[in-house]
Design an enzyme around this catalytic site. Structure first.
Site, PDB file in Angstrom:
ATOM      1  CD  GLU A 130      -2.990  -0.837  -0.056  1.00 52.55           C
ATOM      2  OE1 GLU A 130      -3.001   0.239  -0.650  1.00 52.55           O
ATOM      3  OE2 GLU A 130      -3.692  -1.801  -0.404  1.00 52.55           O
TER       4      GLU A 130
ATOM      5  CB  CYS B  65     -15.044   2.680 -12.937  1.00 53.38           C
ATOM      6  SG  CYS B  65     -16.048   4.168 -12.852  1.00 53.38           S
TER       7      CYS B  65
ATOM      8  CB  CYS C 123     -20.395   1.950 -18.899  1.00 48.50           C
ATOM      9  SG  CYS C 123     -19.688   3.465 -18.248  1.00 48.50           S
TER      10      CYS C 123
ATOM     11  CB  CYS D  13     -19.440  -1.569 -15.286  1.00 52.54           C
ATOM     12  SG  CYS D  13     -19.481  -1.117 -13.563  1.00 52.54           S
TER      13      CYS D  13
ATOM     14  CB  CYS E  67     -23.736   3.201 -12.588  1.00 51.99           C
ATOM     15  SG  CYS E  67     -22.733   4.637 -12.970  1.00 51.99           S
TER      16      CYS E  67
HETATM   17 FE1  SF4 Z   1     -18.115   3.426 -13.725  1.00 58.31          FE
HETATM   18 FE2  SF4 Z   1     -20.754   3.537 -13.657  1.00 58.31          FE
HETATM   19 FE3  SF4 Z   1     -19.526   3.035 -15.936  1.00 58.31          FE
HETATM   20 FE4  SF4 Z   1     -19.527   1.220 -13.962  1.00 58.31          FE
HETATM   21  S1  SF4 Z   1     -21.285   1.936 -15.126  1.00 58.31           S
HETATM   22  S2  SF4 Z   1     -17.786   1.812 -15.261  1.00 58.31           S
HETATM   23  S3  SF4 Z   1     -19.437   2.532 -12.168  1.00 58.31           S
HETATM   24  S4  SF4 Z   1     -19.392   4.906 -14.752  1.00 58.31           S
END
Ligand code: SF4
Length: 413
Positions: free
Chosen positions: A57, A213, A220, A223, A229
């Site tokens: 970290e 993201c 997206c 995701c 989201c």
């Molecule tokens: Fe990011 Fe929302 Fe796109 Fe997922 S859907 S990658 S959380 S902006």
């Protein structure tokens, strides 16, 4: 302060449960194979696990994963335990850290290891609160990461990746570096963290920010939390819906919405979030530096390096004799002040005209735009450095590269 408007928060337990499940399932499938993860997953001793996570970290603060891996492996090979690190010298730490940047990180890591051994009977603190309180250099984020990953404490973490993901998930467009927003994000991270797998959940959220993201072109479509989201929903709808609790907050003067002067920009899509106040420009500095060289006793070229003071920028690192220059100093004047400086240092009659101008090297530190004006000078005789000034030594090129020298000095050479 008044409670924040509900549209920016996670308040539905069913939604929180679904988000945790989707995110963890994705993490189990897609996580990158990284040495500190392997160590944390296979090491049975919790304190050793904590040490492995801690080192990673600290190295990962301000540095890319790809750069850190090699440093991390060498570090863990050299100092596999906290006890081993506590016995290392600062010079050894600086040598291994050379090139990783932000050198105070290594120094503080070693100081903290010494403190655990000498003042805490070798026992790591086991909660985020104690880690942050007792260990120098361990802030709220690092404490949360160590406590959740190594000791299973259900505590959240907020780093740059998490800020981005959460701001997008909940359309938080106020300055993401402001204390009001940061406090809210910590509340959110603590609420969201999975109670049975807190370490994995935190790593999953950070991994999502690092690989899906991402800042400029988030993926997206791939995701795992896209159905939660709000930034994405807002983008798909093309405009806020009439129902204020979905995409648009609707609360006048909301502390988490984008400022009225910078409303949603449809050309940016989800990258409307997060928003940051403009960064301060780094200040410009110029430094004259001289590569002094001589033929060593075996005929190989040797270079003179001197040690920097033990505090401040690049503390304790070695460099070619250098001198910060006043802005707009003419070249002739630069040579003169550098020659004066070298004369005092070496006791050698250095003439300004003997300094050969080589070129300029630019190096960007976090807050300084540094230009090194590089000269070289060959010495034929022996030089006795003034011992009351900084420590100095002659090194071959090979020794130079294994010494505790900064990346900027390697560029100079
Ligand atoms: Fe990011 Fe929302 Fe796109 Fe997922 S859907 S990658 S959380 S902006």
């Amino acid at each position: 302060p008044p409670p924040p408007p509900a549209p920016h928060l996670f308040s539905d337990p069913a939604e929180i449960g679904a988000l945790r499940e989707n995110l963890l399932a994705w993490y189990d499938r897609c996580k990158r194979d990284l040495p500190w993860r392997t160590l944390a997953a296979t090491e049975p001793d919790a304190d050793r696990r904590a040490y492995a996570v801690w080192v990673s970290e600290i190295m990962l603060q301000q540095t890319q994963v790809a750069t850190v891996i090699d440093y991390y492996n060498r570090w863990m090979q050299k100092w596999p335990t906290l006890q081993a690190l506590a016995q290392a010298s600062l010079e050894e730490v600086n040598e291994l850290w050379a090139g990783l940047g932000y050198y105070s990180r290594g120094k503080r890591l070693q100081e903290a290891a010494k403190k655990v051994v000498s003042e805490l009977a070798g026992q790591m603190p086991r909660t985020a609160e104690d880690l942050q309180k007792l260990l120098p250099g361990v802030g709220r984020y690092t404490a949360g990461a160590i406590a959740s990953i190594s000791y299973g404490q259900a505590t959240g973490v907020v780093d740059g990746n998490v800020i981005r993901v959460l701001c997008r998930l909940r359309c938080i467009g106020a300055d993401s570096s402001s204390p009001a927003v940061i406090d809210r994000l910590w509340d959110m991270a603590n609420r969201l963290v999975d109670r049975s797998r807190p370490g994995d959940f935190n790593q999953a959220l950070m991994e999502l920010g690092a690989t899906v993201c991402v800042p400029k072109a988030p993926l997206c479509g791939e995701c795992p939390v896209k159905q939660h989201c709000r930034a994405r929903r807002r983008k798909l709808l093309g405009k806020p819906t009439p129902v204020p609790d979905v995409e648009d907050c609707g609360v006048e003067g909301c502390p988490l919405c984008p400022p009225a002067t910078e409303p949603w920009d449809s050309s940016l899509g989800v990258t409307n979030f997060p928003r940051k106040a403009a960064k301060k420009q780094p200040r410009a500095e110029r430094t004259a530096t001289c590569v002094l060289e001589r033929r060593g006793c075996h005929g190989a070229l040797e270079y003179l390096i001197v040690q920097r003071p033990s505090s401040g920028l690049l503390a304790g690192l070695w460099e070619f004799p250098s001198l910060q220059l006043a802005q707009d100093l003419q070249e002739e004047k630069q040579r003169e002040v550098l020659a004066d400086h070298l004369r005092v240092w070496t006791g050698w009659p250095v003439a300004a005209g003997g300094l050969q101008f080589i070129g300029e090297v630019i190096h960007i530190f976090s807050h300084i735009h540094q230009t090194y004006v590089v000269y070289s000078l060959h010495l034929d005789g022996d030089v006795t450095m003034d011992p009351t000034l900084s420590p100095s030594r002659w090194v071959t090129e090979e020794e130079f590269h294994t010494s505790a020298v900064s990346t900027a000095m390697k560029k100079v050479l």
